[in-house]
Design an enzyme around this catalytic site. Structure first.
Site, PDB file in Angstrom:
ATOM      1  N   HIS A 131      26.506  -5.278  10.370  1.00  0.00           N
ATOM      2  CA  HIS A 131      26.482  -5.083  11.823  1.00  0.00           C
ATOM      3  C   HIS A 131      27.565  -4.086  12.211  1.00  0.00           C
ATOM      4  CE1 HIS A 131      24.758  -6.627  15.593  1.00  0.00           C
ATOM      5  NE2 HIS A 131      25.928  -6.319  16.134  1.00  0.00           N
ATOM      6  N   SER A 148      22.546  -3.612  18.873  1.00  0.00           N
ATOM      7  CA  SER A 148      23.014  -4.954  19.198  1.00  0.00           C
ATOM      8  C   SER A 148      22.624  -5.309  20.634  1.00  0.00           C
ATOM      9  CB  SER A 148      24.523  -5.040  18.951  1.00  0.00           C
ATOM     10  OG  SER A 148      24.971  -6.378  18.963  1.00  0.00           O
ATOM     11  N   ASP A 158      22.979  -7.893   8.041  1.00  0.00           N
ATOM     12  CA  ASP A 158      23.461  -8.123   9.398  1.00  0.00           C
ATOM     13  C   ASP A 158      23.816  -9.598   9.576  1.00  0.00           C
ATOM     14  OD1 ASP A 158      23.886  -8.364  12.125  1.00  0.00           O
ATOM     15  OD2 ASP A 158      22.171  -7.121  12.681  1.00  0.00           O
TER      16      ASP A 158
END
Length: 300
Positions: A276, A102, A248
């Site tokens: 995610h 991320s 995601d």
């Protein structure tokens, strides 16, 4: 496994390790507002069992690292990349395989530009390219407008998670339950998700941070690197791997393909069903991809 607190300019960064220091070093760089414990012990041990000396650390303003008022002590991604170098220095590591998740994927890109001599290879997962203005895309998505780059904006699950994180929680049990709900939204329904597992991980993260029930938020104030910095990634010579999560909600496909295309020869791996997050149901395929990318794992 041992712990070290290392200096980076005028802050101190907490870190720990897994595996044999004689093995190739692998630095884990977590996402925004998350401490080292965003990397579950179980995942780090998988990598260590594959022949890597795994190092993880608390970003500044998270966990046991220095925490200050952001307005009074602002910083950017150049400083966060320098923090990663400081951790390597603190462990006596000249070069390392670096894995970013991320926001950590953004830090890894800046690290490769600013400190290429410290990077043996790059792995970027659940993130996007330096040329994408995610902050602006979130605003556009909230208004129902298309993104200027033609890539998909964040999905509704992310917007719901953002709203959830703004809700107050009374007491530790309620805070842990809220965090688990957040991760369930972000992880989606494509892979198994164990509420008890995430509750245990969040309990550990809270204990690690000295019992603080309010999640860190300083990284929401960060300004993304200038998009034109992405052009420099074409000159990165370290082997690059991009791990795209099929589901995601923050950087949905084809963000991973776009990120891989910024490098001269990056490999793209998509994890079916993954969202995610790092539930144990995806530890196997993600670790396998990282270990394959970073070498055979044989000790020198």
């Amino acid at each position: 496994m041992s712990e070290r607190t290392v200096p980076s300019g005028d802050v101190e960064l907490w870190s720990d390790d897994f595996g044999d220091p004689a093995d190739p070093a692998l630095l884990l760089v977590m996402g925004g507002n998350l401490s080292a414990f965003g990397w579950p012990d179980e995942f780090a041990r998988r990598l260590a069992d594959g022949g890597r000396h795994v190092i993880r650390y608390d970003h500044r303003d998270t966990g046991r690292s220095t925490t200050r008022d952001f307005a009074g002590h602002p910083y950017g991604f150049d400083e966060l990349a320098a923090d990663a170098v400081a951790v390597l220095d603190g462990w006596g590591v000249e070069r390392a395989h670096v894995v970013g998740l991320s926001m950590g994927a953004t830090i890894v890109q800046v690290l490769a530009l600013n400190h290429p001599e410290r990077v043996s290879s790059l792995t970027m997962m659940l993130g996007g390219g330096l040329d994408i203005d995610f902050d602006a895309n979130i605003e556009l998505t909230m208004r129902g407008e298309p993104t200027p780059d033609g890539l998909p904006g964040p999905r509704p699950e992310f917007m719901e998670a953002l709203a959830l994180m703004a809700e107050p929680a009374e007491g530790r049990e309620a805070e842990v339950a809220k965090r688990v709900r957040k991760w369930r939204l972000l992880s989606g329904t494509g892979v198994p998700f164990d509420d008890a597992e995430y509750a245990r991980w969040e309990e550990r993260a809270i204990d690690h941070a000295g019992g603080a029930l309010t999640e860190p938020h300083a990284h929401y104030s960060l300004t993304l690197p200038p998009p034109d910095r992405a052009a420099g990634l074409r000159r990165v010579t370290a082997p690059a791997l991009v791990i795209q999560a099929e589901n995601d909600p923050i950087a949905p496909p084809p963000h991973g393909k776009h990120l891989a295309g910024l490098f001269p020869a990056a490999r793209l791996v998509q994890i079916p069903g993954m969202g995610h997050g790092l539930p144990s149901s995806v530890h196997g395929p993600v670790a396998e991809a990282v270990l394959e990318h970073t070498g055979s794992g044989q000790r020198p």
